[in-house]
Design a protein around this motif. Structure first.
Motif, PDB file in Angstrom:
ATOM      1  N   CYS A 106       0.821  -1.211   0.000  1.00 24.47           N
ATOM      2  CA  CYS A 106       0.000   0.000   0.000  1.00 24.47           C
ATOM      3  C   CYS A 106       0.856   1.263   0.000  1.00 24.47           C
ATOM      4  N   ALA A 107       2.055   1.185   0.588  1.00 18.96           N
ATOM      5  CA  ALA A 107       2.965   2.331   0.559  1.00 18.96           C
ATOM      6  C   ALA A 107       3.524   2.536  -0.836  1.00 18.96           C
ATOM      7  N   SER A 108       3.858   1.421  -1.531  1.00 20.90           N
ATOM      8  CA  SER A 108       4.333   1.524  -2.912  1.00 20.90           C
ATOM      9  C   SER A 108       3.249   2.072  -3.823  1.00 20.90           C
ATOM     10  N   PHE A 109       2.007   1.650  -3.592  1.00 20.19           N
ATOM     11  CA  PHE A 109       0.907   2.067  -4.460  1.00 20.19           C
ATOM     12  C   PHE A 109       0.532   3.533  -4.256  1.00 20.19           C
ATOM     13  N   VAL A 110       0.473   3.987  -2.991  1.00 20.71           N
ATOM     14  CA  VAL A 110      -0.093   5.308  -2.704  1.00 20.71           C
ATOM     15  C   VAL A 110       0.813   6.184  -1.838  1.00 20.71           C
ATOM     16  N   THR A 111       1.236   5.698  -0.681  1.00 20.23           N
ATOM     17  CA  THR A 111       1.924   6.545   0.289  1.00 20.23           C
ATOM     18  C   THR A 111       3.102   7.289  -0.314  1.00 20.23           C
ATOM     19  N   TYR A 112       3.990   6.568  -0.960  1.00 18.17           N
ATOM     20  CA  TYR A 112       5.196   7.191  -1.504  1.00 18.17           C
ATOM     21  C   TYR A 112       4.921   8.061  -2.740  1.00 18.17           C
ATOM     22  N   PRO A 113       4.280   7.525  -3.786  1.00 16.95           N
ATOM     23  CA  PRO A 113       4.101   8.376  -4.976  1.00 16.95           C
ATOM     24  C   PRO A 113       3.119   9.520  -4.791  1.00 16.95           C
ATOM     25  N   ALA A 114       2.192   9.411  -3.823  1.00 16.56           N
ATOM     26  CA  ALA A 114       1.231  10.499  -3.589  1.00 16.56           C
ATOM     27  C   ALA A 114       1.802  11.598  -2.703  1.00 16.56           C
ATOM     28  N   LYS A 137       6.530  12.748   3.809  1.00 20.94           N
ATOM     29  CA  LYS A 137       7.156  14.036   3.523  1.00 20.94           C
ATOM     30  C   LYS A 137       8.676  13.951   3.428  1.00 20.94           C
ATOM     31  N   ARG A 138       9.234  12.765   3.694  1.00 21.05           N
ATOM     32  CA  ARG A 138      10.688  12.619   3.546  1.00 21.05           C
ATOM     33  C   ARG A 138      11.100  12.508   2.087  1.00 21.05           C
ATOM     34  N   LEU A 139      10.171  12.116   1.214  1.00 16.57           N
ATOM     35  CA  LEU A 139      10.500  11.865  -0.179  1.00 16.57           C
ATOM     36  C   LEU A 139      10.202  13.079  -1.048  1.00 16.57           C
ATOM     37  N   LYS A 140      10.973  13.220  -2.104  1.00 15.90           N
ATOM     38  CA  LYS A 140      10.767  14.312  -3.044  1.00 15.90           C
ATOM     39  C   LYS A 140       9.481  14.085  -3.838  1.00 15.90           C
ATOM     40  N   ASP A 141       8.889  15.209  -4.287  1.00 11.90           N
ATOM     41  CA  ASP A 141       7.641  15.119  -5.031  1.00 11.90           C
ATOM     42  C   ASP A 141       7.844  14.530  -6.427  1.00 11.90           C
ATOM     43  N   ASN A 142       9.036  14.737  -7.010  1.00 14.00           N
ATOM     44  CA  ASN A 142       9.258  14.284  -8.387  1.00 14.00           C
ATOM     45  C   ASN A 142       9.882  12.888  -8.408  1.00 14.00           C
ATOM     46  N   ARG A 143       9.242  11.971  -7.723  1.00 12.07           N
ATOM     47  CA  ARG A 143       9.756  10.615  -7.612  1.00 12.07           C
ATOM     48  C   ARG A 143       8.693   9.613  -8.045  1.00 12.07           C
ATOM     49  N   ILE A 144       9.011   8.832  -9.065  1.00  7.83           N
ATOM     50  CA  ILE A 144       8.152   7.727  -9.488  1.00  7.83           C
ATOM     51  C   ILE A 144       8.494   6.512  -8.640  1.00  7.83           C
TER      52      ILE A 144
END
Length: 259
Positions: free
Chosen positions: A184-192, A196-203
């Protein structure tokens, strides 16, 4: 190019990737959309329910959020920002503890300490709205909603081609990652952008969680594409290898390897 609608962007990505599963869009909402079905009515595993949505012609959209959490995986509720991680979860993810679930564990991480550090970092997750809505993008009629990502499912070749299309005209620091975490994190948490630790321009390509292997097809991957990147990818379609060299992207003839 004419103004791209959310629906058109998703359909163009589906065509570019020759996907058989329906692309999904994810957004936050303060109300439950009409025809939306609570995830807990489909499956306790949020990721399983989301993948089922991409295959099921009878469901238009799913939602999770306030008043619709009971019956959903506790870990999934936390990864969507609606709950806290259970303190004992570190044992279940790693090597177990006889005082929690009789010692049952998944051996996904080498020790409870490592698991605790992973979960502590994930506490920065924030929900995208009172409700998180996952909807078939082809049925999306509104264009004034802040869609966070387009989520696609496909085989490895299809996902490779979509990744290559993303790199056709990359923005500065564009990255494609395969991070640790539940499906569920791969599907939504990270790319959405909930984490907040991850950059917005990350697939995000995934999932890396083997506990979903019994329901997720063995030759499939997910690819979560932030919406602005998805929009740019569709704008580049006609100039890219997808259109200019389609038999390179999807060969008619392939080498055969005999072992």
């Amino acid at each position: 190019m004419n103004m791209l609608t959310i629906r058109n962007i998703a359909l163009k990505l589906k065509e570019a990737g020759r996907l058989s599963c329906s692309p999904l869009c994810v957004y936050g909402s303060e109300i439950v959309p009409k025809k939306a079905v609570s995830i807990n009515k489909i499956n306790s595993c949020i990721a399983n329910a989301i993948f089922s949505l991409s295959l099921n012609d009878n469901i238009e959209s799913l939602f999770i959020g306030a008043g619709a959490l009971e019956g959903c995986c506790p870990g999934g509720r936390a990864w969507f920002g609606y709950d806290s991680f259970l303190p004992q979860l570190k044992y279940f993810l790693s090597t177990g503890n006889k005082d929690f679930r009789g010692g049952a564990c998944e051996f996904l991480l080498a020790s409870p300490d490592i698991a605790e550090r992973k979960l502590k970092a994930a506490k920065k997750i924030k929900p995208i709205g009172k409700f998180t809505v996952i909807q078939k993008a082809a049925l999306f009629e509104e264009n004034d909603i802040d869609v966070k990502l387009i989520l696609c499912f496909g085989n490895s070749e299809q996902v490779r081609n979509l990744c290559s299309l993303a790199y056709f005209r990359p923005e500065e620091n564009l990255s494609i990652s395969i991070p640790w975490g539940p499906s569920c994190a791969s599907f939504v948490t990270y790319p959405a952008g909930l984490d907040k630790r991850l950059k917005d321009n990350r697939i995000i390509v995934g999932p890396t969680d083997p506990t979903g292997n019994y329901w997720f097809p063995q030759n499939y991957l997910s690819i979560g594409i932030p919406f602005e990147i998805a929009k740019r990818m569709t704008e580049d379609l006609n100039a890219s290898f997808i259109s200019k060299r389609p038999k390179i992207a999807y060969p008619d003839k392939r080498l055969s390897y005999n072992n």
